[in-house]
Design a protein around this motif. Structure first.
Motif, PDB file in Angstrom:
ATOM      1  N   ASP A  28      39.329 123.171 -18.235  1.00  0.00           N
ATOM      2  CA  ASP A  28      40.369 123.463 -19.276  1.00  0.00           C
ATOM      3  C   ASP A  28      41.694 123.865 -18.536  1.00  0.00           C
ATOM      4  OD1 ASP A  28      39.784 126.125 -18.183  1.00  0.00           O
ATOM      5  OD2 ASP A  28      38.838 126.816 -19.860  1.00  0.00           O
ATOM      6  N   TRP A  41      35.555 133.438 -16.581  1.00  0.00           N
ATOM      7  CA  TRP A  41      35.544 132.259 -17.282  1.00  0.00           C
ATOM      8  C   TRP A  41      34.036 131.474 -17.798  1.00  0.00           C
ATOM      9  CZ3 TRP A  41      33.967 127.709 -15.945  1.00  0.00           C
ATOM     10  CH2 TRP A  41      34.153 126.430 -16.545  1.00  0.00           C
ATOM     11  N   ALA A  42      32.999 131.688 -16.590  1.00  0.00           N
ATOM     12  CA  ALA A  42      31.811 131.035 -16.936  1.00  0.00           C
ATOM     13  C   ALA A  42      30.985 131.714 -18.083  1.00  0.00           C
ATOM     14  CB  ALA A  42      31.019 131.084 -15.792  1.00  0.00           C
ATOM     15  N   ARG A  44      32.707 133.073 -20.788  1.00  0.00           N
ATOM     16  CA  ARG A  44      33.315 132.645 -21.870  1.00  0.00           C
ATOM     17  C   ARG A  44      32.827 131.190 -22.547  1.00  0.00           C
ATOM     18  NH1 ARG A  44      37.806 134.883 -19.329  1.00  0.00           N
ATOM     19  NH2 ARG A  44      38.514 133.014 -18.792  1.00  0.00           N
ATOM     20  N   GLN A  45      32.274 130.312 -21.598  1.00  0.00           N
ATOM     21  CA  GLN A  45      31.937 129.028 -21.921  1.00  0.00           C
ATOM     22  C   GLN A  45      30.713 129.462 -22.820  1.00  0.00           C
ATOM     23  OE1 GLN A  45      34.220 126.903 -21.020  1.00  0.00           O
ATOM     24  NE2 GLN A  45      34.891 128.939 -20.219  1.00  0.00           N
ATOM     25  N   THR A  49      27.546 123.814 -18.964  1.00  0.00           N
ATOM     26  CA  THR A  49      28.501 122.911 -19.270  1.00  0.00           C
ATOM     27  C   THR A  49      28.104 121.350 -18.676  1.00  0.00           C
ATOM     28  OG1 THR A  49      29.817 123.603 -17.046  1.00  0.00           O
ATOM     29  CG2 THR A  49      30.540 124.365 -19.308  1.00  0.00           C
ATOM     30  N   THR A  54      28.397 126.017 -14.707  1.00  0.00           N
ATOM     31  CA  THR A  54      27.907 127.331 -15.070  1.00  0.00           C
ATOM     32  C   THR A  54      26.487 127.134 -14.847  1.00  0.00           C
ATOM     33  OG1 THR A  54      27.627 126.532 -17.546  1.00  0.00           O
ATOM     34  CG2 THR A  54      29.632 127.666 -16.818  1.00  0.00           C
TER      35      THR A  54
END
Length: 276
Positions: A28, A41-42, A44-45, A49, A54
């Motif tokens: 992103d 960040w991971a 929040r996924q 993925t 992740t």
């Protein structure tokens, strides 16, 4: 995965497999400058993925029910900072995993990975020997699942263990597994345990201050756990629990030593691990 092997009669040795994504550009466009930024960040996924960022594992030895992997030696690896596990085998037999260092893995694994995982052992023809799967003289430290295991249908972190022997009963594996001379320290789940697995021997291991994840402590995770299947035993181990359980489970538990932190520091080691 950094390395995904299928096949037989392989030696994988002397590699460093580093999974850090710090400084890389994510799909992103986000570019984490620190490990904490990547972990955020991971998280929040909210899922594994498709590109494996992740949930990817450092080394994955993968068989199938029809074609198990077998006669594999994994030694002298350093596997660290993988969002998934450090070292994992699936559907294998005649495995030796020794003298490896697997640390700081599984933080972002929605599948529930650990430092070293033996998953779904599967028999291939061969002689009967005392142990056909051996995990020995490894160091598994600070592996910790910090997200829920939603990919396997659980709303809490299930793993982040140092070493796990997982579901050997699923394919009726009839042989013994030896977990010997390993050091497991500061992991979020158990230090080492067997889940739905038979004929597992834990001997001469050192397990210090595992169960750092409060969820695992509240659920009664042990330092060393035999589970509730047949033929398991634990002897000659030293455990230093953060709190609660040391060596637990159904089986032959004998001649283990459980120390408090104060006793351990007075005897052989000083350590300072912050709770996570």
């Amino acid at each position: 995965q950094a390395a995904n092997f299928r096949g037989t009669h392989q030696v994988i040795a002397g590699l460093e497999l580093a999974g850090t994504r710090v400084g890389e550009t994510m799909p992103d466009g986000f570019r984490p400058a620190t490990q904490d930024e990547f972990d955020g960040w991971a998280a929040r996924q909210g899922r594994c993925t498709p590109d494996g960022i992740t949930c990817g594992t450092g080394l994955y030895i993968e068989g199938t029910a029809a074609q198990p992997v077998h006669h594999i030696l994994i030694e002298d690896l350093v596997c660290h900072r993988w969002a998934g596990g450090g070292i994992q085998t699936s559907l294998g037999d005649w495995l030796v995993i020794r003298r490896n260092n697997s640390q700081l893995n599984a933080f972002n694994s929605y599948y529930g990975h650990s430092g070293i995982s033996i998953f779904y052992s599967k028999e291939v023809p061969g002689d009967r020997v005392p142990h056909r799967v051996i995990v020995a003289e490894n160091v598994c430290a600070w592996n910790h699942e910090k997200v829920n295991s939603t990919a396997i249908g659980q709303n809490y972190p299930t793993d982040g263990n140092g070493i796990i022997i997982d579901l050997t009963t699923e394919h009726g594996y009839p042989h013994a597994t030896l977990i010997d001379g390993n050091i497991v320290i500061g992991n979020g789940g158990s230090g080492m345990h067997a889940f739905s697995s038979e004929r597992i021997t834990f001997r001469n291991n050192l397990a210090v201050w595992n169960k750092r994840n409060k969820n695992q402590r509240d659920r009664g995770y042990p330092e060393i756990g035999l589970g509730n299947k047949a033929g398991c035993e634990a002897y000659g181990n030293i455990v230093v629990p953060l709190e609660g359980n040391g060596v637990t489970g159904q089986g032959n538990i004998r001649d283990n030593v459980q120390l408090s932190r104060q006793e351990a520091e007075a005897t052989f080691v000083r350590f300072d691990l912050d709770l996570a």
